[in-house]
Scaffold this motif. Structure first.
Motif, PDB file in Angstrom:
ATOM      1  N   ILE A 195     -15.756 -18.416 -32.561  1.00 32.90           N
ATOM      2  CA  ILE A 195     -16.725 -18.744 -31.507  1.00 32.90           C
ATOM      3  C   ILE A 195     -17.698 -19.785 -32.055  1.00 32.90           C
ATOM      4  N   PRO A 196     -17.718 -20.988 -31.472  1.00 39.25           N
ATOM      5  CA  PRO A 196     -18.534 -22.087 -32.018  1.00 39.25           C
ATOM      6  C   PRO A 196     -20.009 -21.990 -31.613  1.00 39.25           C
TER       7      PRO A 196
ATOM      8  N   MET B 162     -31.301 -14.966 -23.724  1.00 35.03           N
ATOM      9  CA  MET B 162     -30.745 -15.607 -24.915  1.00 35.03           C
ATOM     10  C   MET B 162     -29.230 -15.747 -24.797  1.00 35.03           C
ATOM     11  N   GLN B 163     -28.577 -14.708 -24.321  1.00 35.11           N
ATOM     12  CA  GLN B 163     -27.130 -14.779 -24.147  1.00 35.11           C
ATOM     13  C   GLN B 163     -26.750 -15.853 -23.123  1.00 35.11           C
ATOM     14  N   THR B 164     -27.495 -15.910 -22.043  1.00 37.47           N
ATOM     15  CA  THR B 164     -27.217 -16.895 -20.997  1.00 37.47           C
ATOM     16  C   THR B 164     -27.391 -18.310 -21.526  1.00 37.47           C
ATOM     17  N   LEU B 165     -28.417 -18.528 -22.353  1.00 35.47           N
ATOM     18  CA  LEU B 165     -28.655 -19.851 -22.938  1.00 35.47           C
ATOM     19  C   LEU B 165     -27.452 -20.296 -23.763  1.00 35.47           C
ATOM     20  N   HIS B 166     -26.923 -19.399 -24.580  1.00 36.72           N
ATOM     21  CA  HIS B 166     -25.764 -19.755 -25.396  1.00 36.72           C
ATOM     22  C   HIS B 166     -24.487 -19.819 -24.554  1.00 36.72           C
TER      23      HIS B 166
ATOM     24  N   ALA C 280     -23.893 -23.199 -23.130  1.00 37.52           N
ATOM     25  CA  ALA C 280     -23.306 -24.158 -24.059  1.00 37.52           C
ATOM     26  C   ALA C 280     -21.822 -23.879 -24.305  1.00 37.52           C
ATOM     27  N   LEU C 281     -21.440 -22.600 -24.313  1.00 43.41           N
ATOM     28  CA  LEU C 281     -20.047 -22.232 -24.577  1.00 43.41           C
ATOM     29  C   LEU C 281     -19.135 -22.474 -23.377  1.00 43.41           C
ATOM     30  N   GLY C 282     -19.686 -22.376 -22.167  1.00 41.29           N
ATOM     31  CA  GLY C 282     -18.880 -22.522 -20.960  1.00 41.29           C
ATOM     32  C   GLY C 282     -18.076 -23.811 -20.911  1.00 41.29           C
TER      33      GLY C 282
END
Length: 402
Positions: A112-113, A42-46, A49-51
């Motif tokens: 944090i968007p 889950m963290q990797t998925l978000h 997008a944040l990267g």
């Protein structure tokens, strides 16, 4: 069963993380908190997008936890800013106190968007240590895949805070390249940073600017480790020592980094009392190769030769201990052989011990700072090909250069 394995925000609840510790180079322990595989996904998925958002909006001279940026880019940028005889003479060595552990949750939520409910799950999951659950009221736990990006976003803007005070303004924008009269240059890798300037007074003033920038984020500078240094005295950054000798900048592997690799090799050789020679070589080669490749852009030739001598003496002691009832010449002929033009090579029939001094020194060239790996893919791919050919001394194809 299938639905349970889907990554969805609906009804998502993060589980507590598992607390582990790793040894830091200063002998202290660094806490890591490891999420479950599902939470890590889950963290990797978000994070995916944040990267791109962080890369597009972040500081251009921040080189940590970014695609196609590395510590060698920080090395190259510092070389370009300090190598000129008229470059800045004073350095602010910045150290943020427990950066990952202290970032304000309120600041993270506001800046944090991403989905705030999921973000709260990441931040408030807590961690388990010795069968006890501990809450997390601040910080973003090291060990999670999204934590480095959150930390980068929290520290982004430091470059602009410095630029808005010390660079000239021209037509409503900062004129960084032509009116930097205080010679202020900023380099950050994760939570370690270096700032250059042309006077000691401005250096101490810069520290106050950074403190003011960090305060809303819940962060503080370490009073003991935040230093003001003259370039003639030298400073360590990311495993290198930067120092000017009679006005000439030399960047060498730091003494701490040398000691670290010597200690690591010594530990392996000590454990290898009963190992076969091939196993010892197989264990040592990745350590030697990895350390040498990290430092292959610095002034490392003399250091490489010195380390080869240190390892040679260690191995002589290893061989003598194994065969204390034999003479030194007997041990040499058993473990050291002639290979090509070289005498006394520590090798077997199928394996040869690497030497630090076999690594060639090649200057690193970072990608242009204004290029984004997510939007300037053609440039990045061309840069990768050119760098690969240049570092391996292979002729660059004409089709790539044109």
């Amino acid at each position: 069963m299938r639905a349970a394995l889907q990554l969805t925000n609906k009804g998502y609840h993060a589980k507590p993380l598992s607390r582990k510790y790793i040894l830091k180079k200063n002998g202290k322990l660094r806490p890591l908190s490891i999420p479950t595989l599902y939470d890590r996904a889950m963290q990797t998925l978000h994070a995916l997008a944040l990267g791109p958002i962080e890369s597009a909006t972040g500081d251009k001279t921040s080189f940590g936890f970014k695609p196609f940026r590395s510590s060698k880019d920080a090395h190259a940028y510092l070389h370009s800013t300090l190598s000129n005889p008229k470059s800045a003479d004073w350095i602010v060595e910045g150290d943020i106190k427990a950066c990952f552990d202290e970032i304000s949750h309120d600041w993270i939520r506001e800046n944090i968007p991403m989905n705030k409910r999921v973000l709260d799950e990441f931040l408030n999951a807590g961690y388990i240590e010795n069968y006890h659950l501990f809450p997390t009221n601040k910080g973003t736990l090291q060990g999670g895949t999204i934590s480095p990006i959150i930390a980068n976003i929290a520290l982004n803007g430091m470059e602009y805070a410095l630029a808005s005070k010390y660079y000239a303004w021209h037509n409503g924008t900062i004129d960084k390249h032509h009116r930097n009269r205080f010679k202020v240059n900023f380099v950050r890798y994760a939570d370690d940073f270096v700032i250059t300037t042309n006077s000691q007074e401005i250096a101490y003033e810069i520290i106050e600017v950074v403190k003011a920038f960090l305060e809303p984020r819940g962060l503080k500078l370490s009073e003991e480790k935040t230093l003001v240094t003259n370039i003639s005295e030298g400073f360590d950054f990311l495993g290198w020592n930067f120092r000017k000798y009679n006005g000439k900048l030399l960047i060498k592997p730091s003494k701490d980094s040398q000691k670290s690799v010597i200690d690591k090799i010594s530990e392996v050789i000590h454990k290898a009392k009963a190992w076969e020679q091939g196993r010892l070589i197989q264990t040592l080669n990745p350590i030697i190769r990895g350390w040498a490749q990290y430092h292959d852009t610095a002034v490392s030739s003399a250091v490489f030769s010195k380390l080869d001598d240190v390892i040679y003496n260690m191995l002589v002691s290893w061989a003598k201990r194994r065969h204390s009832n034999k003479g030194v010449f007997w041990a040499f002929t058993k473990y050291w052989h002639k290979v090509g033009d070289r005498n006394y090579v520590f090798c077997t029939d199928s394996q040869t011990l690497e030497r630090f001094s076999n690594t060639k020194i090649v200057r690193h060239r970072h990608a242009k700072l204004d290029k984004n790996p997510y939007t300037d893919k053609e440039y990045i791919e061309r840069w990768k090909v050119i760098e690969y050919h240049r570092k391996n001394r292979i002729r660059i194809p004409t089709s790539v250069l044109n």
